[in-house]
Design an enzyme around this catalytic site. Structure first.
Site, PDB file in Angstrom:
ATOM      1  N   ASP A 143      16.701  21.334  95.708  1.00 35.79           N
ATOM      2  CA  ASP A 143      17.816  22.572  96.728  1.00 35.79           C
ATOM      3  C   ASP A 143      18.409  21.686  97.786  1.00 35.79           C
ATOM      4  O   ASP A 143      17.862  22.381  98.701  1.00 35.79           O
ATOM      5  CB  ASP A 143      17.281  23.465  96.322  1.00 35.79           C
ATOM      6  CG  ASP A 143      17.668  24.837  97.386  1.00 35.79           C
ATOM      7  OD1 ASP A 143      18.412  24.649  97.046  1.00 35.79           O
ATOM      8  OD2 ASP A 143      16.960  26.019  98.123  1.00 35.79           O
ATOM      9  N   GLU A 191      24.747  22.039  91.859  1.00 33.78           N
ATOM     10  CA  GLU A 191      25.950  23.157  92.384  1.00 33.78           C
ATOM     11  C   GLU A 191      25.798  24.547  91.892  1.00 33.78           C
ATOM     12  O   GLU A 191      25.435  24.899  90.458  1.00 33.78           O
ATOM     13  CB  GLU A 191      26.976  22.442  91.734  1.00 33.78           C
ATOM     14  CG  GLU A 191      28.577  22.545  92.293  1.00 33.78           C
ATOM     15  CD  GLU A 191      29.672  21.690  92.201  1.00 33.78           C
ATOM     16  OE1 GLU A 191      29.185  20.296  92.091  1.00 33.78           O
ATOM     17  OE2 GLU A 191      30.592  22.183  92.422  1.00 33.78           O
TER      18      GLU A 191
HETATM   19  O1  9MR Z   1      29.595  20.700  84.523  1.00 36.33           O
HETATM   20  C1  9MR Z   1      30.527  19.007  84.125  1.00 36.33           C
HETATM   21  C2  9MR Z   1      29.706  18.063  83.838  1.00 36.33           C
HETATM   22  O2  9MR Z   1      29.389  18.546  82.189  1.00 36.33           O
HETATM   23  C3  9MR Z   1      29.701  17.067  84.198  1.00 36.33           C
HETATM   24  O3  9MR Z   1      28.978  15.880  83.742  1.00 36.33           O
HETATM   25  C4  9MR Z   1      30.488  16.704  85.176  1.00 36.33           C
HETATM   26  C5  9MR Z   1      31.204  15.216  85.976  1.00 36.33           C
HETATM   27  O4  9MR Z   1      32.176  15.056  85.427  1.00 36.33           O
HETATM   28  O5  9MR Z   1      31.404  17.560  85.995  1.00 36.33           O
HETATM   29  C6  9MR Z   1      30.783  19.020  85.927  1.00 36.33           C
HETATM   30  O6  9MR Z   1      31.946  19.734  86.016  1.00 36.33           O
HETATM   31  C7  9MR Z   1      32.133  20.038  87.914  1.00 36.33           C
HETATM   32  C8  9MR Z   1      33.618  19.876  87.300  1.00 36.33           C
HETATM   33  O7  9MR Z   1      33.811  18.139  87.471  1.00 36.33           O
HETATM   34  C9  9MR Z   1      34.067  19.559  88.777  1.00 36.33           C
HETATM   35  N1  9MR Z   1      34.214  21.191  89.401  1.00 36.33           N
HETATM   36  C10 9MR Z   1      32.261  21.324  89.783  1.00 36.33           C
HETATM   37  C11 9MR Z   1      31.604  21.639  87.807  1.00 36.33           C
HETATM   38  C12 9MR Z   1      30.556  21.594  88.018  1.00 36.33           C
HETATM   39  O8  9MR Z   1      29.423  20.304  88.452  1.00 36.33           O
END
Ligand code: 9MR
Length: 618
Positions: A587, A596
């Protein structure tokens, strides 16, 4: 404590009691708050972990008519006695645990205590095993009412292009509009394309910020919008629509006669439609894949203070099909509230579908991650299936039925994968719509489609049965955003419950909620403000209290991404080396790969909370 503007009324939520978890300790250390954790300096995580209780419960509580199971961490080879004590300390009921053995995902030696038969409502219950007490919790029918509205309210907080008013969210969370062309913002009212993509600008204001960043991505906006609208459609067809109706949420549109959840979804739908390439331009009808900053901004960065140039990225087939699917779903679900809007959605969906068919392999690359997430997607057959299903459910037209029945996904058992549907794997969304929305598929085909939901749900139940914490994802499923894989598989179980009436599916969906709210190896609720000990430092540019004390923590109802054994950020790599998959979480605001928040994670939480909160169901 996050108390404004709605109070969490039940006593357990007001109780100031705080237990110190490994997570909290580590956070305190990283934040330099050593004075708050006397004696903790230098304590290795293993010692800190001893401060958690071995009795792991849903810290929010249990529904009177729902399953009530807890996990006990113990190496004892024989059953242990458990006692459920009420608020006065009296033993309400007792029993013996079942030895479950080593839980592969966490490495914990586990027992399970089952007090499902006890149904008396109350607050301040404590489960005691072997002299150790778990977190206090309630048993009550309105257990999930606050979570339903809090998880939905997340989307209003995330709105771009409108002020977030103190009258709705309280002074702590109020902020000016972001990205309305007011300096220092350089978007989103006249946004240019990246070099070589287009030679004009577009007004792409509005929508929701994706997560802790200020990007707006059509692909991820699609599944999130679909889940919110589907949440309302599910409630309506099962007699629970009123709870999601008008004036049920803290949104500016309260009182306009339209269900608030649909108002919220429309905020994003309008943005998604603005992302469509206009007629007369190359790739007309396609959707730009995304709009975001030219370079990554730091944390904190308030939305209205983001000074980075904003750019539109090349249209993609996946984004176009996300637009087609959600606009078609809009046409179907909004029709009885706003026929003109439904017609506009349908026209947009048809145009997008045709454009995707004409450009079926315009893939968004994984490498495009400067200033925003990539959301790369080079397999779009699933998106074609999802969009076709939505267009068929909306229109009943033979061309769309043909696109459904000729799709390899229509008969594939892989539409529901063990790790669950997600922004990149959307075939299940089409399958769920075909299984639940009236459509003209032949009876035998429809029966097969519906049976496939129950089969998938049985698979998730089997996965849960083999674990100490009854999590509906396999040990290999602790990926970035794993908590949303849990919610998404829970949704499949909830739909299976609706379709079959079989109680075991509802139990499975509710037990998935138990995991998210504290019945896990970290003894932690992943939902801010819900539970006894909860995540509160999620990665976010405005809710960045951990880095700037003048900014708030995430609001109640914010779901952390959850354990990610990939350790894809520096904080996770530094602090979590050697973690068991289900324990790969911290956390800390810096751990974007485990902690996130995101619209596609909160949307299924909101869906599930609305399902769990619904008293009248079938
Ligand atoms: O949820 C997304 C995850 O499946 C991917 O592995 C990751 C890396 O590409 O990205 C996550 O999505 C993020 C996005 O790229 C940018 N905004 C925040 C999202 C959540 O972490």
């Amino acid at each position: 404590m996050l108390t404004f503007p709605h109070a969490h009324r039940h006593p357990a939520a007001r109780r100031p009691r705080r237990r110190t978890t490994a997570v909290a300790l580590t956070t305190a250390l990283l934040a330099g708050a050593l004075a708050l954790a006397p004696g903790a300096a230098g304590a290795p995580p293993a010692e800190a972990a001893a401060a958690t209780t071995p009795v792991r419960v849903n810290q929010l509580g249990y529904l009177p008519d729902g399953p009530k199971r807890a996990t006990v961490v113990s190496a004892a080879a024989t059953p242990l006695t458990w006692q459920l004590r009420d608020a006065s300390g009296a033993v309400a009921v007792s029993g013996r645990t079942t030895v479950r053995g080593t839980d592969a995902a966490s490495g914990d030696a586990t027992h399970v205590a089952d007090f499902s038969a006890y149904r008396t409502a109350g607050s301040g219950y404590v489960l005691v095993v072997d002299g150790r007490a778990g977190a206090p919790f309630d048993i009550r029918a309105d257990l999930y009412d606050d979570l339903r509205s809090d998880a939905m309210a997340f989307f209003h907080h995330q709105r771009s292009g409108t002020p977030i008013e103190a009258s709705l969210v309280g002074p702590e969370y109020a902020r000016p509009a972001g990205h309305l062309g007011v300096a220092p913002n350089l978007g989103d009212t006249a946004v240019p394309c990246q070099a070589g993509v287009c030679d004009y600008v577009r007004d792409v204001r509005g929508g929701w910020y994706d997560a802790g960043d200020h990007g707006k991505y059509v692909v991820n906006g699609g599944i999130s919008t679909w889940l919110l609208v589907d949440s309302f459609a599910r409630a309506r067809r099962t007699g629970g629509g009123a709870a999601l109706g008008d004036s049920t949420l803290r949104v500016p549109e309260r009182g306009n006669g339209v269900p608030d959840v649909l108002d919220e979804a429309r905020w994003e739908l309008d943005f998604l439609m603005r992302m469509q390439v206009p007629a007369g331009r190359p790739y007309a009808g396609m959707a730009f894949h995304k709009v975001h900053d030219a370079a990554w901004t730091g944390i904190p960065t308030r939305p209205e203070l983001d000074a980075q140039p904003r750019e539109l990225h090349r249209p993609s087939t996946a984004a176009t099909l996300n637009l087609a699917a959600t606009a078609a779903q809009c046409a179907r679900v909004f029709r009885r509230h706003d026929a003109a809007y439904a017609n506009r959605c349908l026209a947009t969906a048809r145009t997008a579908w045709a454009a995707a068919r004409a450009n079926p392999a315009l893939y968004a690359p994984d490498s495009d991650s400067t200033g925003g997430g990539a959301y790369g997607d080079s397999r779009v057959t699933d998106d074609f299936y999802w969009a076709a299903a939505e267009l068929y459910a909306a229109t009943g037209e033979p061309a769309y039925r043909e696109a459904v029945t000729s799709s390899p996904w229509h008969t594939s058992s892989d539409a529901f994968t063990p790790t669950g549907f997600n922004w990149a794997d959307t075939a299940a969304l089409g399958r769920l719509t075909l299984a639940t929305a009236p459509n003209g598929l032949p009876a035998a085909d429809l029966a097969r489609v519906r049976a496939s939901v129950a089969t998938a749900a049985d698979g998730h139940l089997a996965t849960m049965a083999g674990q100490g914490y009854a999590v509906p994802i396999p040990s290999s499923g602790y990926v970035w955003g794993s908590n949303s894989q849990v919610t998404n598989n829970a949704i499949v179980m909830a739909v299976a419950h609706e379709l079959t009436g079989r109680q075991r599916y509802r139990d499975g969906a509710l037990e998935a909620m138990d995991y998210l709210l504290g019945r896990n190896t970290l003894d932690l609720s992943y939902v801010t403000g819900h539970g006894d000990t909860y995540a509160r430092n999620q990665h976010h540019r405005f809710w960045a209290h951990q880095y700037d004390a003048t900014l708030p923590n995430p609001p109640a109802g914010s779901l952390a991404g959850g354990p990610n054994s990939g350790l894809q950020d520096p904080v996770a790599q530094e602090r979590l080396a050697g973690c068991a998959p289900a324990g790969c979480y911290i956390d800390d605001i810096g751990s974007y790969s485990t902690n996130e928040v995101a619209i596609n994670w909160n949307a299924p939480l909101a869906w599930l909370a609305a399902y769990a909160a619904q008293r009248c169901r079938r």
